[in-house]
Design an enzyme around this catalytic site. Structure first.
Site, PDB file in Angstrom:
ATOM      1  N   ALA A  11       0.874  -1.419  -0.020  1.00  0.00           N
ATOM      2  CA  ALA A  11       0.095  -0.159  -0.067  1.00  0.00           C
ATOM      3  C   ALA A  11       0.841   1.209  -0.023  1.00  0.00           C
ATOM      4  CB  ALA A  11      -0.876  -0.171   1.253  1.00  0.00           C
ATOM      5  N   GLY A  12       2.114   1.312   0.102  1.00  0.00           N
ATOM      6  CA  GLY A  12       2.970   2.252   0.525  1.00  0.00           C
ATOM      7  C   GLY A  12       3.360   3.105  -0.958  1.00  0.00           C
ATOM      8  N   ARG A  16      10.865   6.709  -2.547  1.00  0.00           N
ATOM      9  CA  ARG A  16      12.306   6.811  -2.827  1.00  0.00           C
ATOM     10  C   ARG A  16      12.452   6.210  -4.410  1.00  0.00           C
ATOM     11  NH1 ARG A  16      13.948   3.489   2.305  1.00  0.00           N
ATOM     12  NH2 ARG A  16      11.490   3.035   2.221  1.00  0.00           N
ATOM     13  N   GLY A  82       2.000   3.578   7.468  1.00  0.00           N
ATOM     14  CA  GLY A  82       3.071   2.745   7.742  1.00  0.00           C
ATOM     15  C   GLY A  82       2.713   1.225   7.792  1.00  0.00           C
ATOM     16  N   ASN A 222      13.890  -0.124  -2.772  1.00  0.00           N
ATOM     17  CA  ASN A 222      13.544   1.035  -2.316  1.00  0.00           C
ATOM     18  C   ASN A 222      13.449   2.107  -3.522  1.00  0.00           C
ATOM     19  OD1 ASN A 222      12.250   0.152   0.350  1.00  0.00           O
ATOM     20  ND2 ASN A 222      14.328   0.240   1.019  1.00  0.00           N
ATOM     21  N   ARG A 309       8.599  -7.845 -33.674  1.00  0.00           N
ATOM     22  CA  ARG A 309       7.717  -7.396 -32.696  1.00  0.00           C
ATOM     23  C   ARG A 309       6.349  -8.291 -32.455  1.00  0.00           C
ATOM     24  NH1 ARG A 309       6.731  -2.126 -35.687  1.00  0.00           N
ATOM     25  NH2 ARG A 309       5.084  -1.864 -34.068  1.00  0.00           N
ATOM     26  N   TYR A 340      10.780  -4.442 -43.741  1.00  0.00           N
ATOM     27  CA  TYR A 340       9.542  -4.262 -43.034  1.00  0.00           C
ATOM     28  C   TYR A 340       8.382  -5.079 -43.148  1.00  0.00           C
ATOM     29  CZ  TYR A 340       5.684  -2.665 -40.182  1.00  0.00           C
ATOM     30  OH  TYR A 340       4.470  -2.730 -39.382  1.00  0.00           O
ATOM     31  N   ASN A 360       1.855  -0.957 -44.899  1.00  0.00           N
ATOM     32  CA  ASN A 360       0.467  -1.267 -43.983  1.00  0.00           C
ATOM     33  C   ASN A 360      -0.317  -0.293 -43.530  1.00  0.00           C
ATOM     34  OD1 ASN A 360       2.469  -0.933 -42.216  1.00  0.00           O
ATOM     35  ND2 ASN A 360       1.466  -2.050 -40.493  1.00  0.00           N
ATOM     36  N   ALA A 397      12.291  -6.402 -59.415  1.00  0.00           N
ATOM     37  CA  ALA A 397      12.868  -5.532 -58.393  1.00  0.00           C
ATOM     38  C   ALA A 397      12.359  -4.184 -58.602  1.00  0.00           C
ATOM     39  CB  ALA A 397      14.305  -5.428 -58.454  1.00  0.00           C
TER      40      ALA A 397
HETATM   41  C1  UD1 Z   1      10.726  -1.884   6.117  1.00  0.00           C
HETATM   42  C2  UD1 Z   1      10.980  -2.195   7.447  1.00  0.00           C
HETATM   43  C3  UD1 Z   1      12.424  -2.342   7.858  1.00  0.00           C
HETATM   44  C4  UD1 Z   1      13.179  -3.265   6.978  1.00  0.00           C
HETATM   45  C5  UD1 Z   1      12.824  -3.045   5.643  1.00  0.00           C
HETATM   46  C6  UD1 Z   1      12.957  -4.529   4.608  1.00  0.00           C
HETATM   47  C7  UD1 Z   1       9.114  -1.256   8.763  1.00  0.00           C
HETATM   48  C8  UD1 Z   1       8.702   0.051   9.736  1.00  0.00           C
HETATM   49  N1  UD1 Z   1      10.513  -1.146   8.220  1.00  0.00           N
HETATM   50  O1  UD1 Z   1      11.215  -0.646   5.631  1.00  0.00           O
HETATM   51  O2  UD1 Z   1      12.661  -2.704   9.278  1.00  0.00           O
HETATM   52  O3  UD1 Z   1      14.492  -3.309   7.024  1.00  0.00           O
HETATM   53  O4  UD1 Z   1      11.097  -3.059   5.360  1.00  0.00           O
HETATM   54  O5  UD1 Z   1      12.772  -4.120   3.054  1.00  0.00           O
HETATM   55  O6  UD1 Z   1       8.354  -2.118   8.405  1.00  0.00           O
HETATM   56  N2  UD1 Z   1       3.843  -0.454   3.028  1.00  0.00           N
HETATM   57  C9  UD1 Z   1       2.408  -0.309   3.166  1.00  0.00           C
HETATM   58  N3  UD1 Z   1       1.587   0.694   3.924  1.00  0.00           N
HETATM   59  C10 UD1 Z   1       2.565   1.683   4.318  1.00  0.00           C
HETATM   60  C11 UD1 Z   1       4.011   1.743   4.244  1.00  0.00           C
HETATM   61  C12 UD1 Z   1       4.470   0.740   3.531  1.00  0.00           C
HETATM   62  O7  UD1 Z   1       1.553  -1.247   2.540  1.00  0.00           O
HETATM   63  O8  UD1 Z   1       1.698   2.652   5.040  1.00  0.00           O
HETATM   64  C13 UD1 Z   1       4.318  -1.495   2.118  1.00  0.00           C
HETATM   65  C14 UD1 Z   1       5.095  -0.934   1.238  1.00  0.00           C
HETATM   66  O9  UD1 Z   1       4.385  -0.856  -0.200  1.00  0.00           O
HETATM   67  C15 UD1 Z   1       5.971  -1.899   1.084  1.00  0.00           C
HETATM   68  C16 UD1 Z   1       6.309  -2.358   2.484  1.00  0.00           C
HETATM   69  O10 UD1 Z   1       5.234  -2.152   2.845  1.00  0.00           O
HETATM   70  O11 UD1 Z   1       5.830  -2.902   0.047  1.00  0.00           O
HETATM   71  C17 UD1 Z   1       7.722  -2.045   3.090  1.00  0.00           C
HETATM   72  O12 UD1 Z   1       7.561  -0.266   3.080  1.00  0.00           O
HETATM   73  P1  UD1 Z   1       8.756   0.563   2.971  1.00  0.00           P
HETATM   74  O13 UD1 Z   1       8.246   1.838   3.077  1.00  0.00           O
HETATM   75  O14 UD1 Z   1       9.589  -0.057   1.745  1.00  0.00           O
HETATM   76  O15 UD1 Z   1       9.655   0.094   4.139  1.00  0.00           O
HETATM   77  P2  UD1 Z   1      11.101   0.075   4.427  1.00  0.00           P
HETATM   78  O16 UD1 Z   1      11.396   1.597   4.538  1.00  0.00           O
HETATM   79  O17 UD1 Z   1      11.766  -0.482   3.399  1.00  0.00           O
HETATM   80 MG    MG Z   2      11.395  -1.165   1.753  1.00  0.00          MG
END
Ligand code: UD1
Ligand code: MG
Length: 432
Positions: A11-12, A16, A82, A222, A309, A340, A360, A397
């Site tokens: 969900a994140g 980065r 988070g 990341n 292709r 082609y 074509n 040709a």
């Molecule tokens: C996370 C861990 C970290 C670990 C690392 C490994 C936490 C707080 N930290 O950090 O300890 O070393 O992974 O790769 O868990 N996500 C959600 N909802 C959110 C935020 C994130 O579903 O609100 C998902 C992201 O889509 C992703 C995963 O959780 O797939 C990890 O999130 P990310 O932000 O990459 O965490 P890291 O900073 O890598």
């Molecule tokens: Mg991560």
């Protein structure tokens, strides 16, 4: 299947990655990261839940087309951001729950086995890195995990810890039910960290075991630098798998093969080739620097420097250098140079001369070119589609064949008559 549920956190935002596209939808070997992790998870459990929020419609559409049996749960990422917030709306069916970060495209079903055979309350994947930056640091005392601290919250001493949290955890379900509601967001990112469950569980005397894993399977993505590094590992895996199945590769590290490509029989792939989509290559040679996209190549040789292709079917055919084929079926054909061939159907025994172009496209629509058996297409021919060339036709040709059916057995020629103007050169330039 195993008495285990799997939850994938996807969900994140992935800020980065610096991309308008959701992080988990970035491709590794032609498929989204989340595709790879979902595929492997379904080998381990039939109860797989993916948590979505950011670009949720796109993520759900992309994944459910390949995996219709996966459950999606939406995170309230505004109020509960988070990885811990992501777990709030999840209800797992089984007593044991494996939680996987969705940005770990290199994970395999085999690598997940280590989490299944232990009676610890929580098992947590760790690896040791010379440069642990970006990862959460794992404090281990007497062989047990005490806590995880995120890089942004870590003290100077904690930053020196080289055990890092790889991002996969096995929990007893009741532990999640108990501690997820208690998480707080009092940290540097104001997020609810799943990793804080560890300290709370430890303080209550639960057993938390570290499972030492390798970066090769557990690397998190990341940034686009991580994406490229993971691609190298995935490509190695894909190439090794096909070489083990009998494909010969020259300088394999220069060859790119997507997940979904299939080889059969004995094939040779020369250096610098790219083969993508759902291509099937059977008993064929793909010569240096050729690209084959979503096409079938059987008993044929392609290239060097050819471009096949999507939606092409090439069988018992020779395709030489600088030939581009698109959405065409060629059976028993020779097209040796500089052509082609788009939206075409070309039959056995036909020779396509250098510089042949199927025209074509009229700027609005695409049209087909159909060429029968044993046709000799002379060099520098333009076939203005729609056009049908029946069997046993000879095209001189330099001919432009315009929308027509050329009858069987005929010669077609369209050239202005050639003439000599004797002595013209000297009149023009003068004698030297
Ligand atoms: C996370 C861990 C970290 C670990 C690392 C490994 C936490 C707080 N930290 O950090 O300890 O070393 O992974 O790769 O868990 N996500 C959600 N909802 C959110 C935020 C994130 O579903 O609100 C998902 C992201 O889509 C992703 C995963 O959780 O797939 C990890 O999130 P990310 O932000 O990459 O965490 P890291 O900073 O890598
Ligand atoms: Mg991560």
């Amino acid at each position: 299947m195993n008495n285990i549920s799997i939850v994938i956190l996807a969900a994140g935002k992935g800020s980065r990655m610096k991309s308008p596209k959701a992080k988990v939808l970035h491709n590794i070997s032609g498929k989204p990261m989340l595709y790879h992790i979902t595929k492997e998870s379904l080998h381990v459990s039939d109860d797989v839940t993916i948590v979505v929020a950011h670009q949720k419609d796109a993520v759900i559409a992309e994944i459910s087309k390949d995996f219709p049996d996966v459950t999606f749960v939406v995170q309230d990422d505004v109020n509960f951001p988070g990885t811990g917030g992501a777990m709030k709306n999840v209800t797992a069916k089984n007593e044991k729950v494996l939680v996987l970060n969705g940005d770990m495209p290199l994970i395999t079903a085999d690598a997940l086995q280590g989490f299944l055979d232990t009676n610890a309350d929580i098992v947590l994947s760790i690896f040791d890195l010379v440069d642990p930056s970006g990862y959460g640091r794992v404090k281990i005392e007497n062989g047990e995990v005490s806590y995880i601290v995120e890089q942004k919250d870590a003290s100077k001493d904690e930053l020196c810890i080289t055990h890092v949290n790889a991002g996969i955890y096995a929990f007893k379900k009741e532990i999640l039910e108990k501690y997820i509601p208690k998480l707080s967001n009092a940290n540097a990112q104001n997020e609810y960290y799943l990793t804080d469950v560890i300290k709370m569980a430890k303080d209550d005397g639960l057993l938390i075991k570290p499972l030492l894993v390798d970066e090769e399977h557990f690397k998190g993505v990341n940034s686009k630098i991580d994406l490229a590094a993971s691609e190298v590992i995935m490509q190695n895996r894909i190439r090794n798998k096909w070489m083990a199945e009998g494909v010969i590769m020259n300088l394999p590290e220069t060859i790119f093969i997507e997940e979904g490509v299939v080889f059969e029989g004995e094939c040779i792939v020369e250096n610098n080739c790219r083969i993508t989509g759902k291509s099937l290559v059977k008993n064929s040679i793909i010569k240096s620097s050729s690209v084959v996209e979503d096409s079938v190549v059987i008993d044929s040789d392609i290239g060097p420097l050819a471009h096949i292709r999507p939606a092409s079917h090439i069988e018992a055919t020779h395709i030489g250098n600088f030939v581009e084929v698109k959405k065409s079926t060629l059976k028993g054909v020779k097209a040796g140079h500089l052509s082609y061939l788009g939206d075409a159907q070309i039959d056995e025994g036909t020779n396509i001369g250098a510089g042949t172009i199927t025209c074509n496209y009229d700027g609005v629509k695409k049209y087909k070119t159909i060429i029968g058996k044993n046709v000799f297409v002379g060099s520098d021919t333009q076939l203005v589609a729609p056009v049908i060339i029946e069997d046993d036709v000879m095209i001189a040709a330099g001919t432009t064949v315009t929308s027509a059916t050329v009858p069987k057995g005929s010669l077609v020629i369209s050239r202005t008559k050639m003439k000599f103007l004797e002595g013209f050169y000297y009149k023009f330039f003068g004698k030297k």
